[in-house]
Design a protein around this motif. Structure first.
Motif, mmCIF file in Angstrom:
data_model
loop_
_atom_site.group_PDB
_atom_site.id
_atom_site.type_symbol
_atom_site.label_atom_id
_atom_site.label_comp_id
_atom_site.label_asym_id
_atom_site.label_seq_id
_atom_site.Cartn_x
_atom_site.Cartn_y
_atom_site.Cartn_z
ATOM 1 N N UNK A 62 -39.318 0.246 30.636
ATOM 2 C CA UNK A 62 -38.477 0.909 29.653
ATOM 3 C C UNK A 62 -39.349 1.792 28.774
ATOM 4 N N UNK A 63 -38.967 3.059 28.669
ATOM 5 C CA UNK A 63 -39.744 3.999 27.864
ATOM 6 C C UNK A 63 -39.436 3.812 26.389
ATOM 7 N N UNK A 64 -40.438 3.959 25.557
ATOM 8 C CA UNK A 64 -40.218 3.888 24.115
ATOM 9 C C UNK A 64 -40.537 5.242 23.501
ATOM 10 N N UNK A 65 -39.601 5.783 22.743
ATOM 11 C CA UNK A 65 -39.822 7.078 22.096
ATOM 12 C C UNK A 65 -40.621 6.878 20.822
ATOM 13 N N UNK A 66 -41.388 7.905 20.417
ATOM 14 C CA UNK A 66 -42.174 7.742 19.179
ATOM 15 C C UNK A 66 -41.300 7.731 17.932
ATOM 16 N N UNK A 67 -40.118 8.322 18.007
ATOM 17 C CA UNK A 67 -39.227 8.368 16.848
ATOM 18 C C UNK A 67 -37.788 8.406 17.307
ATOM 19 N N UNK A 68 -36.940 9.104 16.529
ATOM 20 C CA UNK A 68 -35.534 9.236 16.915
ATOM 21 C C UNK A 68 -35.153 10.689 17.168
ATOM 22 N N UNK A 69 -35.563 11.588 16.240
ATOM 23 C CA UNK A 69 -35.068 12.969 16.323
ATOM 24 C C UNK A 69 -36.197 14.002 16.393
ATOM 25 N N UNK A 70 -37.443 13.548 16.509
ATOM 26 C CA UNK A 70 -38.573 14.479 16.601
ATOM 27 C C UNK A 70 -38.604 15.132 17.981
ATOM 28 N N UNK A 71 -39.422 16.176 18.129
ATOM 29 C CA UNK A 71 -39.371 16.950 19.373
ATOM 30 C C UNK A 71 -39.870 16.150 20.577
ATOM 31 N N UNK A 72 -40.860 15.287 20.363
ATOM 32 C CA UNK A 72 -41.362 14.483 21.483
ATOM 33 C C UNK A 72 -40.260 13.546 22.001
ATOM 34 N N UNK A 73 -39.517 12.941 21.075
ATOM 35 C CA UNK A 73 -38.431 12.043 21.476
ATOM 36 C C UNK A 73 -37.322 12.830 22.170
ATOM 37 N N UNK A 74 -37.048 14.030 21.658
ATOM 38 C CA UNK A 74 -36.038 14.887 22.295
ATOM 39 C C UNK A 74 -36.407 15.191 23.742
ATOM 40 N N UNK A 75 -37.697 15.502 23.951
ATOM 41 C CA UNK A 75 -38.139 15.826 25.316
ATOM 42 C C UNK A 75 -37.963 14.623 26.232
ATOM 43 N N UNK A 76 -38.317 13.453 25.713
ATOM 44 C CA UNK A 76 -38.164 12.238 26.540
ATOM 45 C C UNK A 76 -36.691 12.001 26.877
ATOM 46 N N UNK A 77 -35.813 12.254 25.908
ATOM 47 C CA UNK A 77 -34.375 12.064 26.144
ATOM 48 C C UNK A 77 -33.889 13.048 27.208
ATOM 49 N N UNK A 78 -34.410 14.276 27.126
ATOM 50 C CA UNK A 78 -34.034 15.288 28.111
ATOM 51 C C UNK A 78 -34.464 14.899 29.518
ATOM 52 N N UNK A 79 -35.628 14.273 29.583
ATOM 53 C CA UNK A 79 -36.199 13.957 30.895
ATOM 54 C C UNK A 79 -35.691 12.666 31.514
ATOM 55 N N UNK A 80 -34.745 11.991 30.847
ATOM 56 C CA UNK A 80 -34.242 10.712 31.384
ATOM 57 C C UNK A 80 -33.651 10.876 32.779
ATOM 58 N N UNK A 81 -33.966 9.926 33.642
ATOM 59 C CA UNK A 81 -33.418 9.957 35.003
ATOM 60 C C UNK A 81 -32.270 8.966 35.114
ATOM 61 N N UNK A 82 -31.401 9.136 36.116
ATOM 62 C CA UNK A 82 -30.320 8.167 36.328
ATOM 63 C C UNK A 82 -30.873 6.751 36.431
ATOM 64 N N UNK A 83 -30.267 5.840 35.692
ATOM 65 C CA UNK A 83 -30.719 4.456 35.710
ATOM 66 C C UNK A 83 -31.940 4.207 34.839
ATOM 67 N N UNK A 84 -32.279 5.175 33.995
ATOM 68 C CA UNK A 84 -33.435 5.009 33.105
ATOM 69 C C UNK A 84 -33.002 4.693 31.681
ATOM 70 N N UNK A 85 -33.898 4.022 30.957
ATOM 71 C CA UNK A 85 -33.612 3.688 29.553
ATOM 72 C C UNK A 85 -34.722 4.224 28.666
#
Ligand code: ADP
Ligand code: MG
Length: 376
Positions: free
Chosen positions: A86-109
């Motif tokens: 399970x990936x952990x984002x560094x924050x909630x709304x920062x750009x790094x977290x946004x990129x991780x959210x964008x890159x989510x694959x089907x079945x990923x958390x």
């Protein structure tokens, strides 16, 4: 109320608001109940190959980053339970977290950092909420324990999703189950219906007794400081017992509104400081008789200071009586749940609410802002 089961989810990007607010000490989770309660919804979304942005809060960091309240331990626990990385984002709304959210694959958390590290969360800030959506197509509310709070992930975000039509808004399986259980107990109780109320916070308990009796409950059995308040208006000598002086008037009004329906302790156990610390044996017997005949039992609040062994009897005996009754039972409250765990009775109840404050507000008949959105 629409739930995850009512909409098309396949491979969609989901914002899941969960109620994983667990006690953590030195990186260790002390009580996992709230995590386990949220697993069915997560598994359901994984089955549908959703891309899941998972968000929750831990404790009260009050808008600041408090490393001890980070989501790391919960992430690790989820990874263990679900047997997946399970990936952990560094924050909630920062750009790094946004990129991780964008890159989510089907079945990923992707797990976002503690929502309450941001002031916008408790301030129900719309700008924060808009960023927090992170491109999700569906907002799933599964945090029953916060539905009484007007916070960004409870009110502003789902409201924005609905109004902008950017995302569908539905309830998760836990919210559905808790709301259904509490609603059924409150609105369609089998009779005799009995509410047992104890504990210390009178101001949150009196409204529950009032609402349930108005809804047609037959009896209220009281213990704890709540009982002391009733004993005080009846003129009993309570010596140095705790009494909530600010709520004596409402206690009296309630007593007068429902003559004969509120049952108070006949005897008590006292500590050496001349304070009532538990209900006595005659009261246990009397309450047990009433509970035995009940068909619906709602219970919140320990009947005595159960944390101290000599004063745990009342709470334990009443818990056992509720289990022995052939009644639908609904139990909740932070300290009540702790008492049940101490007695090792927790798993035997039909329904133990994951919310403390929210259950009391629900049973008091108050409107819960987070639930109202799910029902509109
Ligand atoms: P819950 O969290 O289950 O809703 P409360 O927070 O209202 O319950 O109250 C729980 C606390 O009440 C416990 O810590 C318990 O020790 C205390 N308590 C119960 N009976 C008494 C009493 N007679 N005098 C003082 N404190 C009491
Ligand atoms: Mg409490």
């Amino acid at each position: 109320m629409q739930t995850v089961k009512d909409i098309f989810l396949d491979q969609k990007k989901i914002f899941l608001r969960a109620g994983f607010d667990v006690p953590i000490e030195a990186g260790e989770i002390l009580e996992k109940g709230r995590i386990l309660a949220g697993i069915p919804t997560l598994k359901y979304l994984l089955q549908k190959k959703c891309r899941i942005i998972l968000a929750f809060h831990i404790g009260r960091p009050e808008g600041k980053c408090v490393p001890a309240l980070g989501v790391g331990p919960v992430c690790a626990e989820l990874s263990r339970i679900l047997k997946m990385p399970i990936r952990q984002a560094p924050g909630c709304v920062d750009s790094a977290s946004q990129r991780l959210a964008q890159g989510l694959r089907p079945g990923g958390i992707l797990v976002l950092e503690n929502l309450r590290f941001y002031r916008g969360e408790e301030e129900n800030d719309l700008v924060f909420a808009q960023k927090l959506r992170l491109g999700a197509q569906v907002f799933v509310q599964d945090a029953f324990s916060v539905l009484h709070r007007a916070h960004a992930s409870v009110v502003a975000l789902p409201q924005f999703c609905q109004q902008s039509k950017k995302a569908e808004v539905v309830a998760g399986l836990l919210v559905e189950r808790e709301a259904n259980f509490l609603r059924a107990a409150q609105e369609r109780p089998a009779h005799p219906a009995v509410v047992v109320i104890g504990g210390a916070k009178t101001e949150t308990k009196i409204p529950v007794i009032k609402n349930l009796l108005r809804q047609g409950f037959d009896r209220a059995l009281v213990g704890g400081v709540v009982a002391n308040n009733f004993l005080a208006i009846l003129g009993r000598d309570l010596q140095d017992s705790l009494v909530d002086q600010d709520h004596l008037a409402v206690t009296k009004a309630l007593w007068q509104e429902f003559p004969g329906q509120i049952i108070v302790p006949q005897d008590s156990l006292w500590n050496i400081q001349k304070q009532i610390y538990d209900i006595g044996p005659q009261t246990i017997e009397h309450y047990t008789k009433i509970i035995r005949k009940a068909k619906t039992i709602v219970w919140n609040g320990p009947l005595g200071v159960f944390e101290q062994a000599p004063f745990a009897q009342g709470t334990q005996k009443i818990a056992e009586a509720i289990l022995a009754a052939r009644a639908r039972n609904v139990v909740g409250g932070g300290d009540t749940v702790m008492a049940l765990q101490k007695f090792k009775l927790y798993d035997q109840f039909d329904f133990v609410s994951t919310g403390g404050g929210v259950m009391l507000e629900f049973l008091a008949g108050k409107e819960l802002p987070g639930l109202k959105i799910l029902e509109s």
